[in-house]
Design a protein around this motif. Structure first.
Motif, PDB file in Angstrom:
ATOM      1  N   PRO A 171       2.950  12.479 -19.116  1.00 10.99           N
ATOM      2  CA  PRO A 171       2.432  10.975 -19.175  1.00 10.99           C
ATOM      3  C   PRO A 171       1.345  11.047 -20.722  1.00 10.99           C
ATOM      4  CG  PRO A 171       1.044  12.070 -17.640  1.00 10.99           C
ATOM      5  CD  PRO A 171       2.166  13.001 -17.856  1.00 10.99           C
ATOM      6  N   GLN A 172       1.072   9.742 -21.241  1.00 10.53           N
ATOM      7  CA  GLN A 172       0.241   9.670 -22.036  1.00 10.53           C
ATOM      8  C   GLN A 172      -1.284  10.383 -21.643  1.00 10.53           C
ATOM      9  OE1 GLN A 172       0.302   8.744 -25.219  1.00 10.53           O
ATOM     10  NE2 GLN A 172       2.463   8.401 -24.587  1.00 10.53           N
ATOM     11  N   PRO A 173      -1.911  11.184 -22.282  1.00  8.33           N
ATOM     12  CA  PRO A 173      -2.930  11.944 -21.676  1.00  8.33           C
ATOM     13  C   PRO A 173      -3.961  10.960 -21.200  1.00  8.33           C
ATOM     14  CG  PRO A 173      -2.445  12.812 -23.772  1.00  8.33           C
ATOM     15  CD  PRO A 173      -1.734  11.456 -23.617  1.00  8.33           C
ATOM     16  N   GLU A 174      -4.322   9.640 -21.832  1.00  2.00           N
ATOM     17  CA  GLU A 174      -5.554   8.940 -21.154  1.00  2.00           C
ATOM     18  C   GLU A 174      -5.058   7.940 -20.259  1.00  2.00           C
ATOM     19  OE1 GLU A 174      -3.354   7.363 -24.574  1.00  2.00           O
ATOM     20  OE2 GLU A 174      -4.569   9.277 -24.491  1.00  2.00           O
ATOM     21  N   GLU A 175      -3.720   7.984 -19.813  1.00  2.00           N
ATOM     22  CA  GLU A 175      -3.217   7.002 -18.963  1.00  2.00           C
ATOM     23  C   GLU A 175      -3.584   7.678 -17.309  1.00  2.00           C
ATOM     24  OE1 GLU A 175      -1.537   3.851 -18.855  1.00  2.00           O
ATOM     25  OE2 GLU A 175      -2.044   4.187 -16.870  1.00  2.00           O
ATOM     26  N   GLU A 176      -4.285   6.786 -16.610  1.00  2.00           N
ATOM     27  CA  GLU A 176      -4.625   7.406 -15.548  1.00  2.00           C
ATOM     28  C   GLU A 176      -4.151   6.379 -14.240  1.00  2.00           C
ATOM     29  OE1 GLU A 176      -8.252   9.204 -14.693  1.00  2.00           O
ATOM     30  OE2 GLU A 176      -7.918  10.793 -16.251  1.00  2.00           O
ATOM     31  N   HIS A 177      -3.478   5.451 -14.474  1.00  2.76           N
ATOM     32  CA  HIS A 177      -3.009   4.675 -13.317  1.00  2.76           C
ATOM     33  C   HIS A 177      -2.104   5.212 -12.567  1.00  2.76           C
ATOM     34  CE1 HIS A 177      -4.639   1.799 -16.311  1.00  2.76           C
ATOM     35  NE2 HIS A 177      -4.870   0.974 -15.257  1.00  2.76           N
ATOM     36  N   ILE A 178      -2.481   5.039 -11.027  1.00  7.08           N
ATOM     37  CA  ILE A 178      -1.576   5.365  -9.956  1.00  7.08           C
ATOM     38  C   ILE A 178      -1.490   3.928  -9.144  1.00  7.08           C
ATOM     39  CG2 ILE A 178      -1.333   6.723  -7.947  1.00  7.08           C
ATOM     40  CD1 ILE A 178      -1.936   8.462 -10.484  1.00  7.08           C
ATOM     41  N   LEU A 179      -0.213   3.603  -9.147  1.00  7.46           N
ATOM     42  CA  LEU A 179       0.228   2.381  -8.218  1.00  7.46           C
ATOM     43  C   LEU A 179       1.123   2.612  -7.302  1.00  7.46           C
ATOM     44  CD1 LEU A 179       1.014   0.057 -11.371  1.00  7.46           C
ATOM     45  CD2 LEU A 179      -1.122   0.091 -10.131  1.00  7.46           C
ATOM     46  N   PHE A 180       0.700   1.921  -6.149  1.00  2.00           N
ATOM     47  CA  PHE A 180       1.477   1.858  -4.801  1.00  2.00           C
ATOM     48  C   PHE A 180       2.352   0.761  -4.777  1.00  2.00           C
ATOM     49  CE2 PHE A 180      -2.107   4.911  -4.865  1.00  2.00           C
ATOM     50  CZ  PHE A 180      -1.570   6.065  -4.310  1.00  2.00           C
ATOM     51  N   THR A 181       3.724   0.824  -4.226  1.00  2.77           N
ATOM     52  CA  THR A 181       4.677  -0.164  -4.249  1.00  2.77           C
ATOM     53  C   THR A 181       5.159  -0.228  -2.882  1.00  2.77           C
ATOM     54  OG1 THR A 181       4.958   0.129  -6.663  1.00  2.77           O
ATOM     55  CG2 THR A 181       6.324  -1.699  -5.404  1.00  2.77           C
ATOM     56  N   SER A 182       5.311  -1.488  -2.132  1.00  2.65           N
ATOM     57  CA  SER A 182       6.194  -1.493  -0.968  1.00  2.65           C
ATOM     58  C   SER A 182       6.707  -2.867  -1.246  1.00  2.65           C
ATOM     59  CB  SER A 182       5.074  -1.728   0.183  1.00  2.65           C
ATOM     60  OG  SER A 182       5.977  -1.577   1.379  1.00  2.65           O
ATOM     61  N   LEU A 183       8.299  -2.593  -0.621  1.00  7.78           N
ATOM     62  CA  LEU A 183       9.115  -3.637  -0.347  1.00  7.78           C
ATOM     63  C   LEU A 183       9.129  -3.581   1.211  1.00  7.78           C
ATOM     64  CD1 LEU A 183      12.057  -3.072  -2.869  1.00  7.78           C
ATOM     65  CD2 LEU A 183       9.835  -4.789  -3.011  1.00  7.78           C
ATOM     66  N   GLY A 184       8.919  -4.792   1.899  1.00 14.94           N
ATOM     67  CA  GLY A 184       8.715  -4.728   3.023  1.00 14.94           C
ATOM     68  C   GLY A 184       7.133  -4.164   3.264  1.00 14.94           C
ATOM     69  N   GLU A 185       6.864  -3.900   4.630  1.00  8.82           N
ATOM     70  CA  GLU A 185       5.557  -3.551   4.833  1.00  8.82           C
ATOM     71  C   GLU A 185       5.398  -1.813   4.975  1.00  8.82           C
ATOM     72  OE1 GLU A 185       2.917  -5.734   7.561  1.00  8.82           O
ATOM     73  OE2 GLU A 185       3.107  -3.910   8.725  1.00  8.82           O
ATOM     74  N   SER A 186       4.583  -1.141   4.361  1.00 10.59           N
ATOM     75  CA  SER A 186       4.110   0.182   4.530  1.00 10.59           C
ATOM     76  C   SER A 186       2.903   0.297   4.982  1.00 10.59           C
ATOM     77  CB  SER A 186       4.366   1.039   3.140  1.00 10.59           C
ATOM     78  OG  SER A 186       5.978   0.891   2.724  1.00 10.59           O
ATOM     79  N   THR A 187       2.680   1.211   5.834  1.00  7.38           N
ATOM     80  CA  THR A 187       1.214   1.679   6.273  1.00  7.38           C
ATOM     81  C   THR A 187       1.066   3.106   6.195  1.00  7.38           C
ATOM     82  OG1 THR A 187       1.355  -0.210   7.836  1.00  7.38           O
ATOM     83  CG2 THR A 187      -0.543   1.723   8.277  1.00  7.38           C
ATOM     84  N   PHE A 188      -0.085   3.525   5.459  1.00  8.18           N
ATOM     85  CA  PHE A 188      -0.325   4.990   5.366  1.00  8.18           C
ATOM     86  C   PHE A 188      -1.674   5.134   5.391  1.00  8.18           C
ATOM     87  CE2 PHE A 188      -0.926   4.706   0.947  1.00  8.18           C
ATOM     88  CZ  PHE A 188      -0.399   3.532   0.631  1.00  8.18           C
ATOM     89  N   SER A 189      -2.025   6.694   5.344  1.00  6.91           N
ATOM     90  CA  SER A 189      -3.304   6.996   5.187  1.00  6.91           C
ATOM     91  C   SER A 189      -3.256   7.754   3.690  1.00  6.91           C
ATOM     92  CB  SER A 189      -4.023   7.807   5.897  1.00  6.91           C
ATOM     93  OG  SER A 189      -3.293   9.093   6.234  1.00  6.91           O
ATOM     94  N   ILE A 190      -4.500   7.972   2.961  1.00 10.92           N
ATOM     95  CA  ILE A 190      -4.304   8.821   1.828  1.00 10.92           C
ATOM     96  C   ILE A 190      -5.938   9.651   1.708  1.00 10.92           C
ATOM     97  CG2 ILE A 190      -4.749   6.947  -0.013  1.00 10.92           C
ATOM     98  CD1 ILE A 190      -3.237   8.499  -1.812  1.00 10.92           C
TER      99      ILE A 190
END
Ligand code: FRU
Length: 485
Positions: free
Chosen positions: A455-474
């Motif tokens: 990835p671009q070295p300065e790019e730090e975005h982490i995105l989480f996507t859900s279609l319908g519903e997702s439930t989780f811990s991180i």
């Protein structure tokens, strides 16, 4: 040490010095994986724990970011976390290894460390010759070559290499990756009572052996060991065609589980199963450590799979190793987990215990970084769940299939995919990100996906996507690196 050996060491060390600043300025350098100080790194070699110290050697081409007359570079560690670079272990300085000190393994005998490797030789007409050779060390740092132990037997082409040696009862055994004269990939076994005189037993298994059918034209880097009551043959076959989600890389790496007959050297085995489902994984090697754990390192690369398209080549280096993994047998398959010691790299934990995303895409507060470990546990995935990493790679789960995608390394207008079917669905993912690498341990090590990412070295975005519903811990831990010096 011969004049030629000294000369090659001097030249290699000069090369390291010459490119040090360039190599170290690469934003894609990793912080907690083994890399070459300059040039190309490939297979892990001679992985062993001896008198408390782990030794990990590696195939190394110091003069170029391509393949060629390999050296053995050498890392050592007391804890699998902090590693130091030792002096070069072996150079291609002799008539029997002049075109490469190719892959091999280590054993301890009579308080000395023995290295077995393949001497790769090209004659004046460019014909290949292969010699299985020995080098010995008293201190684990300086190695003395003892020359050739095994010559090419009849019935095989000179694609005969990568000796892995082990002891069982009072006998030594060696497996070698081979190609028979009718161009079938095989693993061949030898035995010895003294490590010096080796007797051919025959093929362990291979393409065209038993009921396996046609299974590739060359098998590289075999490893054979007992695990949870099974005998496991790990091997890297070349020449398999893609089949559904399987065999998607240029060459594969996986294992056969079964029972080895030590009298005949034959393995009765089940089907081949890939060890890793990502873009870059090859030529793994294991050792049994002093705690009795079966540990594995793999090369995070694949031969001939657009190696020259890696952007690190501009900075005079290419490829790295995987993290060390511990292998166990769960009754059906190998389970791979990151070595326990890796927890020592962790900083404080950041925990989000119950996140729900419903038909949306979100960042999660504090979840970021390029030298991190994330542990995700899923309560519910209604339809589709995805993680977008640094606007570059994505991991996406739907209908029992996990897909890793990234831009094609050669043609960035295309996206490429690797997929794995999860019979029990997606329950957990442990991710390790290290600047230009990604390792994903799925469902507590049932599957692993390993890949380089750029990835671009300065790019730090982490995105989480859900279609319908997702439930989780991180959970997130920032990870400290180890010293490469
Ligand atoms: C696997 C391999 C081995 C060989 C070595 C040479 O990647 O081709 O079979 O010994 O690399 O570097």
């Amino acid at each position: 040490m011969s004049e030629r050996d000294l000369e090659l060491r001097r030249l290699a060390n000069e090369e390291v010095e010459k490119h040090k600043d360039t190599v170290e300025s690469d934003p894609y350098r990793l912080k907690y994986h083994h890399m070459p100080p300059v040039g190309l790194l490939n297979d892990p070699n001679g992985f062993i724990q001896w008198k408390g110290t782990y030794h990990l050697f590696y195939q190394w081409m110091p003069f170029d970011t391509g393949h060629g007359a390999k050296f053995w570079g050498h890392y050592a560690s007391e804890d699998l976390v902090k590693w130091r670079h030792e002096p070069i272990a072996l150079t291609p300085s002799d008539w029997f290894d002049k075109n490469g000190v190719y892959s091999g393994s280590a054993v301890v005998h009579d308080d000395e460390l023995y290295l077995f490797y393949t001497g790769n030789v090209k004659d004046e007409n460019d014909n290949r010759e292969a010699y299985q050779c020995i080098a010995v060390s008293q201190d684990g740092v300086h190695f003395e070559k003892q020359g050739v132990a095994v010559n090419l037997p009849e019935g095989y082409t000179p694609h005969f290499r990568d000796p892995k040696v082990w002891k069982k009862a009072d006998h030594w055994y060696m497996v070698i990756g081979a190609q028979s004269e009718d161009l079938q990939g095989k693993v061949v076994m030898f035995q010895s009572s003294d490590l010096k005189n080796w007797e051919l037993m025959g093929p362990v298994t291979g393409s065209g052996e038993g009921t396996l059918g046609s299974f590739g034209y060359m098998w590289e880097c075999p490893d054979l060991f007992a695990l949870g009551g099974k005998d496991i043959l790990i091997v890297s076959p070349q020449g398999l065609e893609p089949q559904g989600m399987n065999y998607a890389n240029t060459y594969q790496s996986g294992y056969f589980a079964g029972a080895l007959d030590y009298n005949t050297g034959k393995l009765e085995h089940e089907d081949f199963r890939e060890l890793d489902r990502g873009f870059e994984f090859y030529a793994p090697q294991t050792t049994l450590d002093e705690q009795g754990r079966r540990l594995l390192f793999g090369w995070m690369g694949v031969p001939d799979q657009y190696e020259q398209a890696h952007p690190t080549i501009e900075y005079q280096w290419v490829h790295c190793m995987t993290l060390p993994r511990e292998l166990t047998w769960n009754g059906t398959q190998i389970i791979q987990k990151p070595a326990e010691e890796l927890k020592q790299m962790r900083g404080p934990v950041l925990l989000h215990s119950s996140i729900t995303i419903n038909n949306d895409q979100k960042a999660i507060r504090g979840i970021e970084g390029k030298s991190v470990e994330w542990n995700l546990e899923f309560e519910k995935i209604e339809d589709q769940f995805a993680i977008e990493l640094f606007q570059y790679a994505s991991l996406s789960y739907k209908d029992g299939v996990l897909t890793l995608s990234r831009p094609h390394l050669e043609d960035k207008t295309k996206t490429e995919f690797r997929r794995v079917a999860l019979e029990q669905g997606l329950k957990s993912m442990r991710l390790y990100v290290d600047h230009s690498s990604l390792e994903v341990f799925i469902n507590e090590g049932e599957e692993v996906m390993t890949s380089r990412i750029f990835p671009q070295p300065e790019e730090e975005h982490i995105l989480f996507t859900s279609l319908g519903e997702s439930t989780f811990s991180i959970e997130q831990w920032k990870l400290d690196g180890f010293q490469h010096a």
